[in-house]
Design a protein around this motif. Sequence first.
Motif, PDB file in Angstrom:
ATOM      1  N   MET A   1      10.273 -21.570  24.654  1.00 12.94           N
ATOM      2  CA  MET A   1      11.578 -22.238  24.584  1.00 12.94           C
ATOM      3  C   MET A   1      12.601 -21.261  24.014  1.00 12.94           C
ATOM      4  O   MET A   1      12.310 -20.473  23.134  1.00 12.94           O
ATOM      5  CB  MET A   1      11.478 -23.479  23.707  1.00 12.94           C
ATOM      6  CG  MET A   1      12.813 -24.227  23.557  1.00 12.94           C
ATOM      7  SD  MET A   1      12.640 -25.667  22.494  1.00 12.94           S
ATOM      8  CE  MET A   1      11.486 -26.633  23.439  1.00 12.94           C
ATOM      9  N   GLU A   2      13.791 -21.337  24.531  1.00 15.04           N
ATOM     10  CA  GLU A   2      14.863 -20.492  24.005  1.00 15.04           C
ATOM     11  C   GLU A   2      15.106 -20.848  22.541  1.00 15.04           C
ATOM     12  O   GLU A   2      15.305 -21.992  22.189  1.00 15.04           O
ATOM     13  CB  GLU A   2      16.129 -20.745  24.827  1.00 15.04           C
ATOM     14  CG  GLU A   2      17.243 -19.818  24.471  1.00 15.04           C
ATOM     15  CD  GLU A   2      16.970 -18.422  24.965  1.00 15.04           C
ATOM     16  OE1 GLU A   2      17.533 -17.492  24.370  1.00 15.04           O
ATOM     17  OE2 GLU A   2      16.207 -18.256  25.905  1.00 15.04           O
ATOM     18  N   SER A   4      16.761 -20.556  18.547  1.00 11.30           N
ATOM     19  CA  SER A   4      18.100 -20.774  18.009  1.00 11.30           C
ATOM     20  C   SER A   4      18.643 -19.537  17.333  1.00 11.30           C
ATOM     21  O   SER A   4      19.390 -19.611  16.377  1.00 11.30           O
ATOM     22  CB  SER A   4      18.070 -21.942  17.014  1.00 11.30           C
ATOM     23  OG  SER A   4      17.635 -23.101  17.632  1.00 11.30           O
ATOM     24  N   SER A   5      18.265 -18.363  17.813  1.00 13.16           N
ATOM     25  CA  SER A   5      18.771 -17.146  17.195  1.00 13.16           C
ATOM     26  C   SER A   5      20.215 -16.914  17.604  1.00 13.16           C
ATOM     27  O   SER A   5      20.759 -17.584  18.447  1.00 13.16           O
ATOM     28  CB  SER A   5      17.905 -15.956  17.621  1.00 13.16           C
ATOM     29  OG  SER A   5      17.976 -15.768  19.006  1.00 13.16           O
ATOM     30  N   THR A   6      20.831 -15.901  16.961  1.00 13.15           N
ATOM     31  CA  THR A   6      22.222 -15.614  17.265  1.00 13.15           C
ATOM     32  C   THR A   6      22.390 -14.996  18.648  1.00 13.15           C
ATOM     33  O   THR A   6      21.507 -14.341  19.121  1.00 13.15           O
ATOM     34  CB  THR A   6      22.755 -14.638  16.248  1.00 13.15           C
ATOM     35  OG1 THR A   6      21.767 -14.386  15.308  1.00 13.15           O
ATOM     36  CG2 THR A   6      23.928 -15.189  15.542  1.00 13.15           C
ATOM     37  N   LEU A   7      23.548 -15.181  19.108  1.00 13.33           N
ATOM     38  CA  LEU A   7      23.847 -14.519  20.340  1.00 13.33           C
ATOM     39  C   LEU A   7      23.964 -13.011  20.075  1.00 13.33           C
ATOM     40  O   LEU A   7      24.739 -12.692  19.231  1.00 13.33           O
ATOM     41  CB  LEU A   7      25.177 -15.045  20.905  1.00 13.33           C
ATOM     42  CG  LEU A   7      25.131 -16.411  21.539  1.00 13.33           C
ATOM     43  CD1 LEU A   7      26.455 -16.833  22.036  1.00 13.33           C
ATOM     44  CD2 LEU A   7      24.182 -16.339  22.652  1.00 13.33           C
ATOM     45  N   GLY A 182      15.959 -14.988  25.668  1.00 18.15           N
ATOM     46  CA  GLY A 182      16.197 -14.367  24.376  1.00 18.15           C
ATOM     47  C   GLY A 182      17.654 -14.149  24.025  1.00 18.15           C
ATOM     48  O   GLY A 182      17.952 -13.571  22.981  1.00 18.15           O
ATOM     49  N   THR A 183      18.590 -14.605  24.845  1.00 21.08           N
ATOM     50  CA  THR A 183      20.010 -14.358  24.567  1.00 21.08           C
ATOM     51  C   THR A 183      20.621 -15.380  23.614  1.00 21.08           C
ATOM     52  O   THR A 183      21.713 -15.151  23.095  1.00 21.08           O
ATOM     53  CB  THR A 183      20.829 -14.348  25.873  1.00 21.08           C
ATOM     54  OG1 THR A 183      20.525 -15.531  26.622  1.00 21.08           O
ATOM     55  CG2 THR A 183      20.518 -13.125  26.710  1.00 21.08           C
ATOM     56  N   GLY A 184      19.953 -16.525  23.395  1.00 18.84           N
ATOM     57  CA  GLY A 184      20.480 -17.516  22.465  1.00 18.84           C
ATOM     58  C   GLY A 184      21.074 -18.732  23.147  1.00 18.84           C
ATOM     59  O   GLY A 184      22.036 -19.311  22.650  1.00 18.84           O
ATOM     60  N   LYS A 185      20.483 -19.137  24.266  1.00 15.83           N
ATOM     61  CA  LYS A 185      21.033 -20.279  25.009  1.00 15.83           C
ATOM     62  C   LYS A 185      20.897 -21.578  24.220  1.00 15.83           C
ATOM     63  O   LYS A 185      21.772 -22.439  24.278  1.00 15.83           O
ATOM     64  CB  LYS A 185      20.334 -20.396  26.372  1.00 15.83           C
ATOM     65  CG  LYS A 185      20.579 -19.191  27.288  1.00 15.83           C
ATOM     66  CD  LYS A 185      20.058 -19.401  28.686  1.00 15.83           C
ATOM     67  CE  LYS A 185      18.561 -19.417  28.778  1.00 15.83           C
ATOM     68  NZ  LYS A 185      17.948 -18.108  28.450  1.00 15.83           N
ATOM     69  N   GLU A 186      19.803 -21.736  23.468  1.00 10.46           N
ATOM     70  CA  GLU A 186      19.655 -22.963  22.690  1.00 10.46           C
ATOM     71  C   GLU A 186      20.688 -23.024  21.567  1.00 10.46           C
ATOM     72  O   GLU A 186      21.160 -24.105  21.211  1.00 10.46           O
ATOM     73  CB  GLU A 186      18.250 -23.089  22.114  1.00 10.46           C
ATOM     74  CG  GLU A 186      18.049 -24.419  21.401  1.00 10.46           C
ATOM     75  CD  GLU A 186      16.604 -24.697  21.011  1.00 10.46           C
ATOM     76  OE1 GLU A 186      16.390 -25.661  20.259  1.00 10.46           O
ATOM     77  OE2 GLU A 186      15.707 -23.962  21.454  1.00 10.46           O
TER      78      GLU A 186
END
Length: 523
Positions: A1-2, A4-7, A182-186
């Motif tokens: 799952m994507e 919640s890291s920063t963009l 890994g880009t931070g979509k969530e």
Amino acid sequence: MEDSSTLTRQPRDGALGATGIVPALTLISHPKIQRSGERFLLRELKAGRELAISRTEPGFMRPGSILGLPLADPFLSRKPLRLLPGAQGGVRLVAGGSPQVFVDGSPLTGELELTPAALAAGVTIELAERVVLLLHMAEPVDKTEGDELGMVGQSVGVRRVRRQVLQVADLDVPVLIRGETGTGKELVAQALHQQGRRRKGPFISVNLGAIPKELAASELFGAEKGAYTGASQSREGFFRAAQGGTLFLDEVAEASSEVQAMLLRVLETGEMFSVGGRVPIKTQVRLVAATDARLEERIQQGSFRAPLLHRLSGYEIRVPPLRERREDLGLLLLHFARQELELLGELWRLEGQEPSSEPWLPTTLASRLVRYPWPGNVRQLRNVTRQLVISSRGLPSLQVDPQLEQELGSLPVELSAPVVATKAPTEARRRPAEVSEEEMMVALREHGWDLAAASNQLGITRASLYNLMKKSTKARTAKDLSVEQLRESYVACGGDLEQMSKRLEVSVRALQRRVRELGLESD
């Protein structure tokens, strides 16, 4: 799952004359590590004047600040590195007498010409093994906006995502978030929820790629007791669990045909049926979906419904990969390092460094991290930062352990190599008349319509190559394309400019300029 890291992509057109963008220097690493992310806009270059980088100038500041601070490191040379406007919108670097200047990992001696393409991708500058700067193109930032959304960074792409979130958050239209893994979509989905009308309701995140296809319908829409073998009791489902809030469907491209049909009904009617149910259930849910797949290709293959894509993308947000927002890397690394050091009880490493102390983030490592292509994006950077911090416990600076060394060196050279700044053009080695049309086309195709690289291979100047292209019956430029051709290709390629470049046989940079001019990115 994507997670919640920063963009972003910065504008591919790196010319100094491009509207709204100017060259900028962003601090990636400094002995005072908390200065990472400070920026100086090189407006003088756009105005045709030269600038200097030294111990005492220029003044770097954070967006929204009114006071800039010099690099002020006692080990930096007093003889500045000079920056001058270059040919065709590039930038020239002129060494100021100090041997301790490296550009993209190579020592700078004399003069170096940076092409617009190099500026668009970002060029690292190491000073005295103490400071790492990124020279790139940026939009002036007069104020910070959307900082409350929790997205770290000040690149063009991140600020665009912030603006889009604030524009659509209070509306009930479904949102489709696109971006690589890994880009931070969530994180974007959570920001939409927190800024929306349903912020007091639940936020339910579901990874459709992790649910067995035979169970997906009941997991999402619920099931009545006895609806299928093993259904010994009724199941609520994620849609009902998210009532009054937001349902985030990650990896929506993995939805089965059955689930796609049921999702389409919800989006069209606002009602759903549980598995085995006969009474429609009214839904009060904000639906946000995300994918890293090319849904247009899935539609052509018959595995995804075109009407569902149109319904899901009531509003679309594209999250840029990390390699397209390199100027944010210092801020992101500092953000993740602070999290890890706090857990270790070593936050002191980020505070109160003495002017003469060794940088906690070595310049060679910082420069290497900026030039790395980051296939796993921000999530990979977070993991790499954790590895660096934990492996370097008790050491005065961050060190790369063998495991991480293998990871950072695992990509092929052609993928991990930075965009190299090219030296000032030399005189042509051949006469343009000696270059056949066929040879010219082969060189252009080999280099993806990069005129600088193709002209270098052919042994002629870029201006000569451009003249040959204008006379050719086979070559064309983006200006030669009709609006209809551009629109058709944009839709067929899902907005992927590199695919469009191969399909239309014109340069990516020129294509992006035409796409922006015609407003296709907002279609």
